[in-house]
Scaffold this motif. Structure first.
Motif, short mmCIF file in Angstrom:
data_model
loop_
_atom_site.label_atom_id
_atom_site.label_comp_id
_atom_site.label_asym_id
_atom_site.label_seq_id
_atom_site.Cartn_x
_atom_site.Cartn_y
_atom_site.Cartn_z
N TYR A 424 -29.74 -42.22 -22.06
CA TYR A 424 -30.09 -43.44 -22.80
C TYR A 424 -31.57 -43.46 -23.12
CZ TYR A 424 -25.50 -44.59 -20.99
OH TYR A 424 -24.17 -44.55 -20.68
N PHE A 429 -30.68 -52.38 -19.56
CA PHE A 429 -29.40 -52.77 -20.15
C PHE A 429 -29.51 -54.19 -20.70
CE2 PHE A 429 -28.02 -49.59 -16.95
CZ PHE A 429 -27.39 -48.71 -17.81
N ASN A 430 -28.67 -54.51 -21.70
CA ASN A 430 -28.71 -55.85 -22.28
C ASN A 430 -27.98 -56.84 -21.36
OD1 ASN A 430 -25.93 -55.76 -22.76
ND2 ASN A 430 -26.14 -55.17 -24.90
N GLN A 433 -24.22 -56.03 -20.55
CA GLN A 433 -24.13 -54.83 -19.72
C GLN A 433 -24.65 -55.08 -18.31
OE1 GLN A 433 -26.50 -52.41 -22.24
NE2 GLN A 433 -24.88 -52.09 -23.77
N THR A 434 -25.69 -55.90 -18.21
CA THR A 434 -26.25 -56.23 -16.89
C THR A 434 -25.23 -56.99 -16.05
OG1 THR A 434 -28.52 -56.29 -17.72
CG2 THR A 434 -28.05 -57.54 -15.70
N PHE A 437 -22.31 -54.66 -15.02
CA PHE A 437 -22.70 -53.33 -14.51
C PHE A 437 -22.04 -53.01 -13.18
CE2 PHE A 437 -25.36 -50.54 -11.97
CZ PHE A 437 -25.59 -49.48 -12.84
N TYR A 441 -19.51 -49.89 -12.76
CA TYR A 441 -20.12 -48.67 -12.21
C TYR A 441 -19.87 -48.49 -10.71
CZ TYR A 441 -23.58 -44.92 -11.85
OH TYR A 441 -24.21 -43.70 -11.64
N GLY A 456 -22.97 -53.95 -27.38
CA GLY A 456 -23.06 -52.93 -26.33
C GLY A 456 -21.76 -52.63 -25.62
N LYS A 457 -20.63 -52.83 -26.29
CA LYS A 457 -19.33 -52.55 -25.64
C LYS A 457 -19.15 -51.06 -25.38
CE LYS A 457 -16.79 -54.61 -28.76
NZ LYS A 457 -17.86 -55.17 -29.63
N ILE A 459 -21.44 -48.71 -24.68
CA ILE A 459 -22.21 -48.32 -23.49
C ILE A 459 -21.54 -48.87 -22.23
CG2 ILE A 459 -24.41 -48.65 -22.30
CD1 ILE A 459 -25.78 -48.45 -24.99
N SER A 460 -20.95 -50.06 -22.33
CA SER A 460 -20.22 -50.60 -21.18
C SER A 460 -19.06 -49.70 -20.81
CB SER A 460 -19.72 -52.01 -21.51
OG SER A 460 -20.78 -52.89 -21.81
N LEU A 463 -20.25 -46.71 -18.94
CA LEU A 463 -20.52 -46.97 -17.51
C LEU A 463 -19.25 -46.72 -16.68
CD1 LEU A 463 -22.66 -50.25 -17.71
CD2 LEU A 463 -23.45 -47.92 -17.27
#
Length: 531
Positions: A424, A429-430, A433-434, A437, A441, A456-457, A459-460, A463
């Protein structure tokens, strides 16, 4: 001329044959249009004409995007289908005609405005006005055109309007050139009307959809919507009986309630009463009933019962009869559900047919919805059922989504893995995502994430993939998308920024049937589309 031909070639895009610009260029490079361009042109510095070809295709794609027939993303080179493009492709409607309809088609139009709009279609651009035809056109305007003709017979579109009305009126022509023009117009008229009906239906216009469907059937049967419905049996009922029925303005419901002798008295022909009563039994009629079951405060389940009430005769009804099932909100002039039901002879003789579907409901609640069943081929064959919302009990209102918390953004270093962090190019993270997370994860819990575009789906999802690579590196990840263009975009991105850096393998699978996974495959990521 070349650009116009490329526009016609691009009709394959809305049908899903081509999804991205690269493959489209490869397709067009061998087309007759661009082969002629290669043959007759010599561009210095571009001997293969690849730049010229790309420019032509790009200009054509921009024009189709402007006509709303597809969406063209110039940055990525991707083409995206639209409902309007699919309709135009299915009915072979030229893009210039679609531009005309975009400009002239409105939610509320009268008969003459619809005929005038159809007369402006590019399919009829070769029609010309001839001086020697004017006298007969004037006569046809007075004798066979019940609607106003804008521009008159001396105008090109006025002439086309006259010939359209003449076709529906089943009129006759003497001048040979008019006979030829009328045949030319009638060859395209039915599909243009069907395309306009589909456009109105996809836009959810209740009144205009029903109006255009009536004109589709009027063109198919060459009977005006204002004429008596029993004219559809004009080969069996005499013109005199039909004329008297129209003079008395007797609708089908009234005739159904009358006895044979009363009908005979009405039309002043006693034997005709029995004949009319007989053909009333052949006229398609269905009865509707429905039950409503609220699923949520915004979604209703409808169970529709369809009971045919006519005698099936192969001569009139063929192998099957198609009915449009529409659920509409008359106050807002909007269709919330539409589907095409096919009734066969066996279904007519069997038990009542059942349909189940869901429709939305919004606050403040309208007083009622209407369920309509409209024949696709018979004029005035229509039934409706009213769903009242006065005593409707809905579930209690409650928030089902998770509120977005005001959290401090997590740094990428929370991944605690140098390889993962290097994937990245941002530091934190936005908010979405935060918040998710930890569960993505650090746990194996299921997650349903619904968020706007660009939130940001993807990137989610990555994770959750990284979680799997950490805990069970031999397991596989399957990514499913509804469109081939999205699959290719995701494949290109992951191939550059994820798969290669983590030492994984990836393959793409595009299928048109139900996916059944069998056997082993050695890819770390499988990307699949059900296009």
């Amino acid at each position: 001329m070349i650009a116009t031909n490329i526009m016609n070639l691009l009709v394959i895009v809305p049908n899903g044959s081509v999804t991205i610009a690269t493959s489209l260029f490869d397709t067009l490079i061998y087309s007759e249009t661009l082969l002629k361009l290669n043959f007759c042109c010599n561009v210095i510095g571009d001997p293969s004409l690849s730049l010229k070809q790309r420019a032509l295709v790009t200009d054509a794609a921009r024009a189709l995007d402007k006509a709303k027939m597809m969406r063209f993303d110039e940055k990525s080179g991707n083409f995206y289908c639209t409902e309007l493009g699919r309709i135009a492709s299915h009915f072979y409607i030229q893009y210039s005609s679609v531009e005309t309809y975009n400009e002239m088609l409105r939610r509320h139009m009268n008969d003459s405005e619809v005929i005038d709009m159809v007369a402006h279609s590019s399919e009829f651009e070769n029609i010309v006005v001839r001086e020697e035809e004017q006298n007969e056109l004037e006569m046809l305007l007075r004798s066979s055109c019940p609607l106003e003709v804008k521009g008159g017979p001396s105008n090109k579109h006025g002439k086309i309007s006259i010939l359209i009305q003449l076709y529906i009126s089943h009129g006759s022509i003497d001048t040979f050139s008019l006979v030829s023009d009328a045949a030319y117009i009638s060859a395209s008229l039915a599909r243009i009307m069907r395309a306009l009906f589909e456009i109105c239906l996809r836009r959810g216009w209740s009144e205009m959809s029903l109006f255009m469907l009536e004109y589709c059937k009027a063109v198919d049967r060459q009977i005006w919507p204002h004429q008596h419905p029993l004219r559809q049996f004009d080969k069996d009922l005499s013109a005199e009986i039909l004329r008297k029925l129209e003079e008395q303005a007797s609708d089908l419901d009234h005739l159904q309630e009358m006895e044979e002798k009363d009908i005979g008295t009405l039309i002043r022909y006693a034997p005709g009463g029995r004949l009319v009563k007989q053909y009333l039994k052949y006229f398609p009629r269905i009865q509707l009933s429905a039950t409503v079951s609220p699923i949520t405060r915004t979604v209703l389940k409808l169970d529709l019962l369809i009971i045919p009430e006519f005698i099936w005769k192969d001569r009139f009804h063929g192998a099957a009869q198609r009915w449009w099932i529409l659920v509409e909100d008359s106050e807002n002039d909007h269709i919330y559900h539409s589907e095409l039901l096919t009734l066969t002879k066996r279904m007519i003789r069997g038990d009542p047919h059942k349909l189940s579907f869901t429709v939305p409901i919004f606050e403040p609640h309208p007083p009622q919805y209407y369920i309509r069943a409209v024949s696709d081929s018979w004029l005035h064959a229509e039934s409706f059922y009213t769903i009242s919302f006065h005593n409707l009990t809905l579930p209690e209102a409650r928030t089902s989504h998770t509120e977005l918390l005001d959290l401090k953004p997590l740094p990428v270093s929370s991944l605690a893995n140098n390889k993962y962090e290097a994937l990245y190019n941002f530091s934190h993270f936005n908010p979405i995502q935060t918040q998710i997370f930890h569960i993505l994860y650090h746990t194996d819990n299921n997650v349903l994430l619904g968020a706007p575009t660009g939130s940001g789906k993807t990137i989610s999802a990555e994770l959750a993939m990284l979680r799997l690579f950490n805990t069970q590196p031999d397991m596989k990840v399957i990514y499913i998308a509804p469109m081939k263009a999205i699959v290719r975009e995701r494949m290109n991105d992951w191939r550059k920024h994820l798969v290669a850096q983590l030492g994984k393998k990836m393959r793409i699978q595009i299928v048109c049937t139900k996916f059944l996974f069998k056997g082993e495959w050695k890819s770390g990521v499988l990307i699949r589309s059900d296009s």
